[in-house]
Design a protein around this motif. Structure first.
Motif, PDB file in Angstrom:
ATOM      1  N   VAL A 233       0.886  -1.083   0.104  1.00  0.00           N
ATOM      2  CA  VAL A 233       0.074  -0.051  -0.049  1.00  0.00           C
ATOM      3  C   VAL A 233       0.782   1.306   0.155  1.00  0.00           C
ATOM      4  O   VAL A 233       1.794   1.522   0.860  1.00  0.00           O
ATOM      5  CB  VAL A 233      -0.920   0.053   1.246  1.00  0.00           C
ATOM      6  CG1 VAL A 233      -1.655   1.232   1.362  1.00  0.00           C
ATOM      7  CG2 VAL A 233      -1.884  -1.321   1.432  1.00  0.00           C
ATOM      8  N   VAL A 234       0.715   2.003  -0.987  1.00  0.00           N
ATOM      9  CA  VAL A 234       1.227   3.385  -1.013  1.00  0.00           C
ATOM     10  C   VAL A 234       0.248   4.589  -1.139  1.00  0.00           C
ATOM     11  O   VAL A 234      -0.338   4.531  -2.097  1.00  0.00           O
ATOM     12  CB  VAL A 234       2.435   3.246  -2.061  1.00  0.00           C
ATOM     13  CG1 VAL A 234       3.100   5.009  -2.392  1.00  0.00           C
ATOM     14  CG2 VAL A 234       3.445   2.487  -2.233  1.00  0.00           C
ATOM     15  N   ASP A 235       0.190   5.263  -0.132  1.00  0.00           N
ATOM     16  CA  ASP A 235      -0.784   6.470  -0.277  1.00  0.00           C
ATOM     17  C   ASP A 235      -0.074   7.885  -0.045  1.00  0.00           C
ATOM     18  O   ASP A 235       0.333   7.948   1.255  1.00  0.00           O
ATOM     19  CB  ASP A 235      -1.784   6.242   0.733  1.00  0.00           C
ATOM     20  CG  ASP A 235      -2.893   7.320   0.649  1.00  0.00           C
ATOM     21  OD1 ASP A 235      -3.953   7.216   1.291  1.00  0.00           O
ATOM     22  OD2 ASP A 235      -2.918   8.329  -0.149  1.00  0.00           O
ATOM     23  N   VAL A 256      -1.947   5.499  -4.529  1.00  0.00           N
ATOM     24  CA  VAL A 256      -2.755   6.733  -4.320  1.00  0.00           C
ATOM     25  C   VAL A 256      -1.754   7.782  -4.635  1.00  0.00           C
ATOM     26  O   VAL A 256      -0.966   8.068  -3.476  1.00  0.00           O
ATOM     27  CB  VAL A 256      -3.705   6.725  -3.191  1.00  0.00           C
ATOM     28  CG1 VAL A 256      -4.223   8.013  -3.405  1.00  0.00           C
ATOM     29  CG2 VAL A 256      -4.703   5.610  -3.130  1.00  0.00           C
ATOM     30  N   LEU A 257      -1.618   8.413  -5.655  1.00  0.00           N
ATOM     31  CA  LEU A 257      -0.810   9.450  -5.993  1.00  0.00           C
ATOM     32  C   LEU A 257      -1.403  10.912  -6.282  1.00  0.00           C
ATOM     33  O   LEU A 257      -0.965  11.763  -6.688  1.00  0.00           O
ATOM     34  CB  LEU A 257       0.067   9.295  -6.761  1.00  0.00           C
ATOM     35  CG  LEU A 257       1.140   8.054  -6.712  1.00  0.00           C
ATOM     36  CD1 LEU A 257       1.910   7.822  -8.038  1.00  0.00           C
ATOM     37  CD2 LEU A 257       1.869   8.123  -5.510  1.00  0.00           C
ATOM     38  N   SER A 258      -2.755  10.848  -5.918  1.00  0.00           N
ATOM     39  CA  SER A 258      -3.591  12.013  -6.363  1.00  0.00           C
ATOM     40  C   SER A 258      -3.314  13.417  -5.949  1.00  0.00           C
ATOM     41  O   SER A 258      -2.650  13.350  -4.478  1.00  0.00           O
ATOM     42  CB  SER A 258      -5.208  11.707  -6.104  1.00  0.00           C
ATOM     43  OG  SER A 258      -5.125  11.508  -4.933  1.00  0.00           O
ATOM     44  N   GLY A 259      -3.404  14.522  -6.510  1.00  0.00           N
ATOM     45  CA  GLY A 259      -3.267  15.863  -5.794  1.00  0.00           C
ATOM     46  C   GLY A 259      -1.823  16.210  -5.534  1.00  0.00           C
ATOM     47  O   GLY A 259      -1.448  16.736  -4.640  1.00  0.00           O
ATOM     48  N   LEU A 275      -1.123  -7.808  -9.377  1.00  0.00           N
ATOM     49  CA  LEU A 275      -1.735  -7.808  -8.048  1.00  0.00           C
ATOM     50  C   LEU A 275      -2.302  -6.152  -7.746  1.00  0.00           C
ATOM     51  O   LEU A 275      -2.861  -6.136  -6.569  1.00  0.00           O
ATOM     52  CB  LEU A 275      -0.616  -8.055  -6.859  1.00  0.00           C
ATOM     53  CG  LEU A 275      -0.232  -9.347  -7.173  1.00  0.00           C
ATOM     54  CD1 LEU A 275       0.927  -9.810  -5.834  1.00  0.00           C
ATOM     55  CD2 LEU A 275      -1.300 -10.625  -7.129  1.00  0.00           C
ATOM     56  N   LEU A 276      -2.363  -5.328  -8.439  1.00  0.00           N
ATOM     57  CA  LEU A 276      -2.767  -3.874  -8.343  1.00  0.00           C
ATOM     58  C   LEU A 276      -4.181  -4.032  -8.564  1.00  0.00           C
ATOM     59  O   LEU A 276      -5.053  -4.162  -9.522  1.00  0.00           O
ATOM     60  CB  LEU A 276      -2.095  -3.001  -9.337  1.00  0.00           C
ATOM     61  CG  LEU A 276      -2.337  -1.297  -9.281  1.00  0.00           C
ATOM     62  CD1 LEU A 276      -1.685  -1.121  -7.915  1.00  0.00           C
ATOM     63  CD2 LEU A 276      -1.629  -0.940 -10.463  1.00  0.00           C
ATOM     64  N   GLU A 277      -4.757  -3.437  -7.328  1.00  0.00           N
ATOM     65  CA  GLU A 277      -6.252  -3.414  -7.204  1.00  0.00           C
ATOM     66  C   GLU A 277      -6.660  -2.021  -7.265  1.00  0.00           C
ATOM     67  O   GLU A 277      -7.881  -1.560  -7.745  1.00  0.00           O
ATOM     68  CB  GLU A 277      -6.870  -3.857  -5.785  1.00  0.00           C
ATOM     69  CG  GLU A 277      -6.512  -5.339  -5.708  1.00  0.00           C
ATOM     70  CD  GLU A 277      -6.688  -6.043  -4.329  1.00  0.00           C
ATOM     71  OE1 GLU A 277      -6.528  -7.107  -4.201  1.00  0.00           O
ATOM     72  OE2 GLU A 277      -7.232  -5.199  -3.553  1.00  0.00           O
ATOM     73  N   HIS A 278      -5.928  -0.950  -6.899  1.00  0.00           N
ATOM     74  CA  HIS A 278      -6.540   0.468  -6.489  1.00  0.00           C
ATOM     75  C   HIS A 278      -5.304   1.459  -7.184  1.00  0.00           C
ATOM     76  O   HIS A 278      -4.121   1.411  -6.499  1.00  0.00           O
ATOM     77  CB  HIS A 278      -6.689   0.808  -5.138  1.00  0.00           C
ATOM     78  CG  HIS A 278      -7.517   2.129  -4.842  1.00  0.00           C
ATOM     79  ND1 HIS A 278      -8.580   2.186  -4.384  1.00  0.00           N
ATOM     80  CD2 HIS A 278      -6.924   3.421  -5.261  1.00  0.00           C
ATOM     81  CE1 HIS A 278      -8.877   3.508  -4.375  1.00  0.00           C
ATOM     82  NE2 HIS A 278      -7.844   4.006  -4.712  1.00  0.00           N
ATOM     83  N   LEU A 279      -5.774   2.133  -8.230  1.00  0.00           N
ATOM     84  CA  LEU A 279      -4.728   3.091  -8.731  1.00  0.00           C
ATOM     85  C   LEU A 279      -5.235   4.475  -8.756  1.00  0.00           C
ATOM     86  O   LEU A 279      -6.526   4.442  -9.667  1.00  0.00           O
ATOM     87  CB  LEU A 279      -4.192   2.562 -10.101  1.00  0.00           C
ATOM     88  CG  LEU A 279      -3.113   3.535 -10.725  1.00  0.00           C
ATOM     89  CD1 LEU A 279      -1.973   3.756  -9.949  1.00  0.00           C
ATOM     90  CD2 LEU A 279      -2.963   2.977 -12.283  1.00  0.00           C
ATOM     91  N   ASP A 280      -5.082   5.391  -8.201  1.00  0.00           N
ATOM     92  CA  ASP A 280      -5.398   6.790  -8.260  1.00  0.00           C
ATOM     93  C   ASP A 280      -4.408   7.808  -8.553  1.00  0.00           C
ATOM     94  O   ASP A 280      -3.425   8.049  -7.677  1.00  0.00           O
ATOM     95  CB  ASP A 280      -6.284   7.137  -6.851  1.00  0.00           C
ATOM     96  CG  ASP A 280      -6.911   8.454  -7.000  1.00  0.00           C
ATOM     97  OD1 ASP A 280      -7.734   8.671  -6.050  1.00  0.00           O
ATOM     98  OD2 ASP A 280      -6.783   9.358  -8.027  1.00  0.00           O
ATOM     99  N   VAL A 281      -4.183   8.238  -9.766  1.00  0.00           N
ATOM    100  CA  VAL A 281      -3.503   9.472 -10.068  1.00  0.00           C
ATOM    101  C   VAL A 281      -4.005  10.559 -10.549  1.00  0.00           C
ATOM    102  O   VAL A 281      -3.310  11.337 -11.255  1.00  0.00           O
ATOM    103  CB  VAL A 281      -2.248   8.613 -11.169  1.00  0.00           C
ATOM    104  CG1 VAL A 281      -1.432   7.590 -10.867  1.00  0.00           C
ATOM    105  CG2 VAL A 281      -3.059   8.425 -12.409  1.00  0.00           C
ATOM    106  N   SER A 282      -5.261  10.780 -10.034  1.00  0.00           N
ATOM    107  CA  SER A 282      -5.737  11.903 -10.562  1.00  0.00           C
ATOM    108  C   SER A 282      -5.300  13.187 -10.034  1.00  0.00           C
ATOM    109  O   SER A 282      -4.424  13.545  -8.788  1.00  0.00           O
ATOM    110  CB  SER A 282      -7.393  11.889  -9.819  1.00  0.00           C
ATOM    111  OG  SER A 282      -7.323  11.826  -8.586  1.00  0.00           O
ATOM    112  N   ARG A 283      -5.788  14.441 -10.635  1.00  0.00           N
ATOM    113  CA  ARG A 283      -5.591  15.622 -10.403  1.00  0.00           C
ATOM    114  C   ARG A 283      -3.657  15.977 -10.108  1.00  0.00           C
ATOM    115  O   ARG A 283      -3.074  16.319  -9.067  1.00  0.00           O
ATOM    116  CB  ARG A 283      -6.095  16.156  -8.798  1.00  0.00           C
ATOM    117  CG  ARG A 283      -7.491  16.070  -8.916  1.00  0.00           C
ATOM    118  CD  ARG A 283      -8.129  16.503  -7.571  1.00  0.00           C
ATOM    119  NE  ARG A 283      -7.890  15.853  -6.735  1.00  0.00           N
ATOM    120  CZ  ARG A 283      -7.096  15.709  -5.565  1.00  0.00           C
ATOM    121  NH1 ARG A 283      -6.588  16.725  -5.169  1.00  0.00           N
ATOM    122  NH2 ARG A 283      -7.254  14.740  -4.643  1.00  0.00           N
ATOM    123  N   ASN A 284      -3.099  15.619 -11.269  1.00  0.00           N
ATOM    124  CA  ASN A 284      -1.544  15.988 -11.320  1.00  0.00           C
ATOM    125  C   ASN A 284      -1.528  16.386 -12.460  1.00  0.00           C
ATOM    126  O   ASN A 284      -2.490  17.021 -13.137  1.00  0.00           O
ATOM    127  CB  ASN A 284      -0.871  14.417 -11.322  1.00  0.00           C
ATOM    128  CG  ASN A 284      -0.594  14.038  -9.753  1.00  0.00           C
ATOM    129  OD1 ASN A 284       0.158  14.547  -9.046  1.00  0.00           O
ATOM    130  ND2 ASN A 284      -1.523  13.018  -9.342  1.00  0.00           N
TER     131      ASN A 284
END
Length: 805
Positions: A233-235, A256-259, A275-284
């Motif tokens: 997990v990386v947030d 999660v790398l958003s914002g 194995l990636l389930e959740h990827l969020d790179v929004s608002r970059n």
């Protein structure tokens, strides 16, 4: 005469039983004094006001509540939990409060391993004397007003595995000594005021599994984290990090790398993060082509690229992963039409859910179906792509508007040509790759799981995360039940509710007052089993909660009020009512047999359940005697392991004097994990062939047949050994991959069997290959490749009992 009763709360019952045992050990007087001193320093929660000199802190059940409780081992405090409401709900601390004096008092509890002080309004810098608590393994000090830098004294806590300090006012840079914490698995500092870059020493945190630093003021490049093989997990959301996407290991499940300020393109290796389930790179500020392969990752559930400058031509025939549930591609520069897998109508099949899609503010066409929302004209995306330099900039010439449009059209044509060339190259490379794959076993893109799991306390952190996910799936929280509830659920344990009986006790079907169907297992308890032993058993059972397990919902004790001994234990599990896997494979009627894609999905679910049993709780549960008849299907055809090795069952059998108890603890069964892999291979063999396997002899015969077919160059021969009801639908590469991993699971030498992670990757690869080739195999099959009927395949004599395999 014994009277029967049940307590409504485990936190009240077990300590009360322990307190009534004559051999109970009293807490050291110095530690009792320290707890009373803590009472004087805090105003909250109200239960602290009941603490007094005569209080039995360890075994006095009346003093244990959800807001304050203590756990002991022998005569020492090992866990201290004091939980306030946080925020404005926390009453002010006394004016005389001193954070330094508070931690000085805590240091008089030298055996403290778990410390929870959340939402209490603690204020001041975290003192360096926290290092005096050398036994600490879990620390949660979230929801306070702690400020200043992290003290270097934390670096001397060699046993620290979880440190959570969310929602405080910590400031300064993250210290370089973080790399000196060899056992740290969970680091969470969300919503503080930390600033500066991430220290390079983060790369040395080999045990790190969860890194949460969201909502701070961090800046600069993210260190190379690819060496952290356990990181899941990386947030890092809502900071100022960038510009390059961080390098990560392939075991990550959530990123999660958003914002932030990431502005380069996405790395190509993301497409191999299976194995990636959740990827969020929004608002970059990401630019460049959007890789559509992210939509097809086998484990992906949540994908957001909103608010960037991604370009690309989407097409209706692009593939999506079967687990995908949410996609946000809004506010980019995408053109074309949405993939049909994102716009499909709600399916009539209960196991297929519609994808939630947000796609506004691109340049997409509605011709492909689905609601694309408000869109820019196509020229807008072309000009914007030119303006940010994603394609060669030809917009600087000061020409007329007509000529600028012509140039934009030429650029668009060039882009389309490049896409076509790219597709052609991709198909050519893929064809060569698949040809090579036939000559060797499928490559492994995941590492073997380490057997060196962290201790109990990281499992607790993972359990919390798992519980949140289960709550979203509709599985109620674990709790204690009253005997009255269970009697009402089973009509006073009526015979008509009896599901079965074994050496441990009976199993009943019941319905709770809210309509929830449950399975209730009764366990007879001998007086030789002490009350203390139940505490750790219930703690483990409460963690047996996973999407692919028949999850534990709660328990109930029946005890003798005359001497406070436990006479019977009731375990409550969810009730799975859609039959077992065999009923949908080898014994299924026409129209009810699972198709090939669903069979792979079911096998993946079973493998994930095994993975959780082995590493999701501490100690791991091995040698679970897995059978296809114990794999149950819920109303959505989700596979759940219905019977597994709960240690209390083995100990109960041993106390009865029978031979059912294993001489090994559940986490020390020799090759216990490989035993489960072999059993899974037997299940997979039946899933592939569609024939019920009832003896070890049949396993060996069918294994040899599969091995022979695997080495053959003829796809038709391999398809002969696949269940005729799905033989025409499955692609050769998908079938080959499943057969290969099945044979590896059935290896005679335990050391040669794959890890469960290896099994998972191969099955997910087979699912993806099948999805890519769906429809192609049916066109390429010739009439002479019809599947072999079951009567044409030799069978071993069916003399073994049905559960011998």
């Amino acid at each position: 005469m014994a009277r029967r009763s049940c307590r409504h709360s485990l936190l009240i019952l077990l300590p009360l039983l322990l307190a009534m045992v004559p051999e109970s050990t009293q807490l050291q007087s110095s530690q009792a004094w320290s707890l009373l001193k803590i009472q004087q320093l805090l105003n909250y929660p109200p239960v602290l006001s009941t603490w007094a000199n005569h209080t039995d802190f360890c075994y006095g059940g009346d003093y244990k509540t959800a807001s304050a409780f203590i756990e002991c081992y022998g005569d020492s405090v090992t866990q201290l939990h004091i939980i306030g409401p946080g925020g404005a709900g926390a009453p002010p601390l006394p004016k005389t409060f001193s954070i330094d004096a508070f931690f000085t008092t805590l240091s008089r509890l030298p055996d403290l391993r778990v410390l929870t002080l959340t939402g209490l309004g603690l204020w001041g810098p975290l003192p360096g004397k926290v290092s005096r608590l050398a036994s600490l393994e879990i620390v949660n000090i979230s929801g306070n007003y702690l400020y200043g830098q992290l003290p270097e004294g934390l670096s001397r806590l060699g046993n620290l595995q979880t440190f959570i300090a969310d929602d405080n006012m910590l400031s300064g840079e993250l210290p370089g000594w973080l790399g000196k914490l060899p056992s740290l698995a969970v680091l969470s500092l969300r919503n503080n005021s930390l600033q500066g870059p991430l220290p390079e020493s983060v790369r040395d945190m080999g045990s790190l599994r969860s890194l949460t630093l969201a909502s701070n003021n961090l800046s600069g490049a993210v260190p190379d984290l690819s060496a952290l093989k356990n990181l899941q997990v990386v947030d890092l959301a809502n900071n100022s990090l960038g510009p390059a996407f961080p390098r990560l290991g392939r075991k990550v499940a959530s990123v999660v790398l958003s914002g932030n300020r990431f502005s380069d393109g996405l790395p190509g290796e993301l497409s191999s993060f299976y194995l990636l389930e959740h990827l969020d790179v929004s608002r970059n500020g990401f630019v460049g082509p959007f890789p559509p392969t992210l939509l097809a990752l086998p484990s992906i559930e949540y994908l957001s690229i909103a608010g960037n400058r991604f370009t690309g031509l989407l097409a209706a025939n692009m593939s999506c992963g079967e687990n995908l549930r949410f996609v946000d591609v809004s506010s980019n520069l995408l053109t074309g039409s949405l993939p049909s897998c994102l716009t499909r109508a709600p399916s009539s099949k209960p196991d297929e859910s519609k994808v939630t899609l947000v796609a506004a503010s691109n340049c997409l066409s509605a011709t492909g179906g689905g609601d694309v929302g408000w869109q820019h004209p196509s020229l807008f995306c072309q000009n914007q792509a030119l303006a940010v330099g994603i394609v060669p900039d030809q917009a600087h010439s000061k020409k007329s508007g007509a000529k600028a449009g012509l140039v934009a059209g030429i650029v668009a044509g060039a882009l389309a040509g490049a896409v076509l060339v790219g597709v052609a190259v991709f198909l050519a490379v893929r064809k060569v790759t698949m040809r090579r794959a036939k000559a060797r076993p499928p490559r492994r893109l995941v590492e073997h799981a380490s057997s060196a799991y962290p201790s109990q306390f990281f499992a607790d952190a993972r359990y919390i995360s798992q519980t949140v996910k289960l709550g979203a799936l509709g599985i109620p929280a674990y709790r204690s039940f009253s005997l009255v509830e269970l009697e009402a659920a089973t009509n006073n344990f009526e015979v008509s509710c009896l599901l079965g009986q074994d050496a441990h006790g009976q199993m009943y079907r019941g319905t709770l007052s809210n309509g929830t169907p449950v399975t209730i297992r009764t366990l007879r308890v001998k007086r030789s089993q002490t009350s203390q032993s139940f505490n750790r058993h219930i703690e483990m059972i409460s963690k047996l909660r996973h999407r692919h397990l028949v999850s534990a919902l709660g328990h109930c004790f029946e005890y003798n009020l005359d001497d406070s001994t436990v006479t019977q234990l009731y375990l409550v599990f969810e009730y799975v009512q859609n039959g077992n896997l065999r009923s949908r494979i080898s014994q299924g009627t026409e129209g009810r047999k699972l198709p090939w894609v669903q069979r792979i999905s079911t096998a993946i679910g079973v493998a994930k359940g095994i993975q959780f049993l082995h590493g999701g709780i501490m100690p791991g549960l091995f040698a679970n005697n897995l059978k296809i008849t114990n794999i149950l299907l819920d109303q959505n055809l989700v596979a759940k392991i219905g019977s597994y090795n709960i240690p209390i069952l083995a100990e109960t059998a041993k106390s009865e004097g029978g031979g059912g108890g294993s001489k090994y603890p559940s986490d020390r069964v020799p090759n216990g994990d490989k035993m489960d892999i072999y059993d899974f291979g037997v299940i997979l063999l039946e899933v592939v062939t569609g024939r019920p396997i009832t003896s070890i002899q049949e396993v060996e015969i069918m294994r040899e047949q599969q091995q022979s077919a695997l080495t053959s160059e003829s796809p038709a021969r391999r398809r002969l050994l696949v269940d005729p009801s799905v033989g025409r639908a499955c692609s050769d590469e998908s079938a080959r991959t499943v057969i290969e991993i099945c044979l590896r699971c059935l290896a005679k030498e335990a050391a040669q069997r794959p890890s469960v992670e290896d099994v998972l990757w191969n099955l997910q690869f087979a699912a993806q290959v099948q999805d890519d080739c769906r429809g192609g195999d049916s066109r390429s099959q010739s009439s002479e490749e019809s599947p072999l009927s079951p009567s044409q395949i030799p069978r071993a004599s069916n003399t073994a009992p049905a559960d011998a395999a």
